[in-house]
Design an enzyme around this catalytic site. Structure first.
Site, PDB file in Angstrom:
ATOM      1  N   LYS A 110      -7.734   4.608  -4.588  1.00 27.04           N
ATOM      2  CA  LYS A 110      -7.193   4.291  -5.912  1.00 27.04           C
ATOM      3  C   LYS A 110      -7.011   5.533  -6.774  1.00 27.04           C
ATOM      4  CE  LYS A 110      -7.674  -0.529  -6.245  1.00 27.04           C
ATOM      5  NZ  LYS A 110      -8.158  -1.715  -6.885  1.00 27.04           N
ATOM      6  N   LYS A 191      -3.795  -4.001   4.484  1.00 27.12           N
ATOM      7  CA  LYS A 191      -4.366  -5.329   4.187  1.00 27.12           C
ATOM      8  C   LYS A 191      -3.495  -6.078   3.170  1.00 27.12           C
ATOM      9  CE  LYS A 191      -7.278  -4.546   0.318  1.00 27.12           C
ATOM     10  NZ  LYS A 191      -8.214  -4.591  -0.583  1.00 27.12           N
ATOM     11  N   LYS A 194      -2.329  -8.087  -3.613  1.00 29.05           N
ATOM     12  CA  LYS A 194      -1.328  -8.491  -4.608  1.00 29.05           C
ATOM     13  C   LYS A 194      -0.480  -7.306  -5.063  1.00 29.05           C
ATOM     14  CE  LYS A 194      -0.751 -10.143  -8.671  1.00 29.05           C
ATOM     15  NZ  LYS A 194      -1.125 -10.221 -10.055  1.00 29.05           N
TER      16      LYS A 194
HETATM   17  P1  TYM Z   1     -11.120  -8.859  -5.089  1.00 28.55           P
HETATM   18  O1  TYM Z   1     -10.920  -9.544  -6.399  1.00 28.55           O
HETATM   19  O2  TYM Z   1     -10.209  -7.737  -4.762  1.00 28.55           O
HETATM   20  O3  TYM Z   1     -11.045  -9.905  -3.903  1.00 28.55           O
HETATM   21  C1  TYM Z   1     -11.812 -11.104  -3.871  1.00 28.55           C
HETATM   22  C2  TYM Z   1     -12.305 -11.354  -2.468  1.00 28.55           C
HETATM   23  O4  TYM Z   1     -11.198 -11.465  -1.560  1.00 28.55           O
HETATM   24  C3  TYM Z   1     -11.394 -10.607  -0.437  1.00 28.55           C
HETATM   25  N1  TYM Z   1     -10.095 -10.134   0.059  1.00 28.55           N
HETATM   26  C4  TYM Z   1      -9.687 -10.235   1.338  1.00 28.55           C
HETATM   27  N2  TYM Z   1     -10.271 -10.756   2.425  1.00 28.55           N
HETATM   28  C5  TYM Z   1      -9.575 -10.712   3.600  1.00 28.55           C
HETATM   29  N3  TYM Z   1      -8.342 -10.175   3.714  1.00 28.55           N
HETATM   30  C6  TYM Z   1      -7.715  -9.640   2.648  1.00 28.55           C
HETATM   31  N4  TYM Z   1      -6.506  -9.136   2.769  1.00 28.55           N
HETATM   32  C7  TYM Z   1      -8.387  -9.655   1.388  1.00 28.55           C
HETATM   33  N5  TYM Z   1      -8.069  -9.223   0.144  1.00 28.55           N
HETATM   34  C8  TYM Z   1      -9.122  -9.530  -0.661  1.00 28.55           C
HETATM   35  C9  TYM Z   1     -12.218  -9.452  -0.988  1.00 28.55           C
HETATM   36  O5  TYM Z   1     -12.893  -8.763   0.037  1.00 28.55           O
HETATM   37  C10 TYM Z   1     -13.153 -10.182  -1.926  1.00 28.55           C
HETATM   38  O6  TYM Z   1     -14.264 -10.691  -1.244  1.00 28.55           O
HETATM   39  N6  TYM Z   1     -15.005  -5.847  -6.027  1.00 28.55           N
HETATM   40  C11 TYM Z   1     -14.629  -7.194  -5.688  1.00 28.55           C
HETATM   41  C12 TYM Z   1     -15.141  -8.237  -6.662  1.00 28.55           C
HETATM   42  C13 TYM Z   1     -16.594  -8.146  -6.979  1.00 28.55           C
HETATM   43  C14 TYM Z   1     -17.654  -8.609  -6.156  1.00 28.55           C
HETATM   44  C15 TYM Z   1     -18.841  -8.360  -6.903  1.00 28.55           C
HETATM   45  C16 TYM Z   1     -17.721  -9.194  -4.889  1.00 28.55           C
HETATM   46  C17 TYM Z   1     -17.140  -7.660  -8.117  1.00 28.55           C
HETATM   47  N7  TYM Z   1     -18.484  -7.789  -8.081  1.00 28.55           N
HETATM   48  C18 TYM Z   1     -20.102  -8.690  -6.379  1.00 28.55           C
HETATM   49  C19 TYM Z   1     -18.970  -9.535  -4.385  1.00 28.55           C
HETATM   50  C20 TYM Z   1     -20.135  -9.271  -5.121  1.00 28.55           C
HETATM   51  C21 TYM Z   1     -13.115  -7.317  -5.679  1.00 28.55           C
HETATM   52  O7  TYM Z   1     -12.425  -6.597  -6.355  1.00 28.55           O
HETATM   53  O8  TYM Z   1     -12.626  -8.373  -4.955  1.00 28.55           O
END
Ligand code: TYM
Length: 327
Positions: A110, A191, A194
């Site tokens: 990023k 991957k 969005k």
């Molecule tokens: P975020 O909002 O980007 O995504 C939410 C969840 O979706 C999963 N994910 C995917 N899994 C499989 N294939 C993909 N292409 C794909 N894209 C997204 C992500 O792995 C995630 O589980 N940092 C985290 C949010 C967060 C969090 C936490 C998670 C903040 N605090 C504490 C667990 C525990 C995030 O930005 O996810």
């Protein structure tokens, strides 16, 4: 067991989020003490719109309830409603080195996007995530593969803290689904996310026509030379998606048909579109009903925040005492 997971209020839930995380939360809330948060503080670390964020937050809550997050079973709340998350972030930041944070893959990627203006929030992002997790004495964290490194860091922070201060935090463990990393429809090396344009992902609110259109232009097996190459279907991104939406019989037919050139990519994609839509349609219908009453959703989130804060305040008091902040 105690479970925590979070998702950013990015506006649209896509199949990657759904198969990699959300569907698992719905299953796991049946047997675990679950806490699910819409992590709006995390959203500030990337390009965000202050005027859109409240709407995106409610939309994400609506999506998640439509998918099956049950506020009677999971504590469901918005991160910024529980200020202990940011309070703990500061404390934890003093138990991790700058070098460790700079090593995070997501930070490295990023920070390349806007090299001249790398926000400190981007660097601190995994510390806030560690605080989310450790604040509730979480044991399991169901996520997609891209978040595993951050969970590893949370474990390390917990270890560093426990070593200096005395046993306080549990070391959490990441839990993956069978779809830990769903790939982009346009670039199977990347991957699904969005940020790479609408045609690269399927949104949970897409109509059958939209799904057909998106899959129609999706890349199939990039390495394929001849349709009869053995293993072609296994490498194909479209075939991979069939694993999650089609029956074993359908998959066998598709694999055989693809290998013997009896069915083409077009019919394979059409069948997939229909199967994906069959799973999404009831979610979309439920969503429509829930969305009619945003005030009810706000109430659910407020109630969830109260429950989360009760745990957070109690644990935070203990943490502050241990660190020597109470006198
Ligand atoms: P975020 O909002 O980007 O995504 C939410 C969840 O979706 C999963 N994910 C995917 N899994 C499989 N294939 C993909 N292409 C794909 N894209 C997204 C992500 O792995 C995630 O589980 N940092 C985290 C949010 C967060 C969090 C936490 C998670 C903040 N605090 C504490 C667990 C525990 C995030 O930005 O996810």
């Amino acid at each position: 067991m105690k479970l925590f997971s979070g998702i950013q209020p990015s506006g649209t839930l896509h199949l990657g989020n759904y198969l990699g995380a959300v569907k698992n939360w719905i299953k796991l809330q049946e047997e675990h003490e679950s806490i699910i948060s819409i992590v709006n503080y995390h959203a500030l670390s990337s390009d965000f719109s202050a005027s859109l964020l409240p709407k995106q937050t409610i939309e994400m809550a609506t999506d998640l309830i439509a998918c099956g997050i049950d506020p009677q079973k999971s504590i469901f709340f918005v991160q910024s409603d529980v200020p202990e998350h940011t309070e703990l972030t500061w404390i934890l930041s003093c138990f991790v080195s700058l070098g460790e944070l700079k090593r995070m893959t997501q930070f490295k990627e990023k920070s390349q996007e806007n090299k001249k203006n790398v926000k400190a929030g981007l660097l601190y992002y995994p510390v806030l995530m560690a605080a989310d997790i450790l604040l509730y004495q979480t044991q399991i964290v169901p996520v997609g593969e891209d978040q595993l490194q951050h969970i590893e860091l949370a474990r390390m922070i917990a270890r560093n803290f426990n070593k200096k201060i005395g046993k306080t935090f549990i070391e959490p463990r990441g839990v993956l689904t069978k779809a830990p990393r769903l790939m982009s429809l346009k670039n199977p090396q990347e991957k699904m996310s969005k940020s790479k344009g609408e045609n690269t992902y399927i949104a949970l609110n897409d109509s059958l026509e939209t799904i057909e259109k998106k899959l129609g232009s999706a890349i199939t097996d990039p390495a394929r030379k001849k349709i009869s190459d053995p293993g072609t279907s296994q490498k194909c991104n479209i075939y991979h998606l069939h694993q999650f939406f089609s029956t074993l019989k359908e998959r066998e037919e598709i694999e055989q048909g693809c290998r013997r050139a009896k069915i083409g990519c077009l019919s394979c994609k059409k069948a997939l579109a229909q199967n994906i839509f069959a799973e999404l349609k009831p979610i979309q219908e439920k969503r429509k009903k829930i969305a009619e009453n945003p005030e009810k959703i706000k109430k659910i989130l407020q109630k969830g925040a109260k429950k989360a804060q009760q745990i957070a305040q109690k644990n935070m008091k203990e943490i502050k005492e241990k660190v020597g902040l109470l006198f």
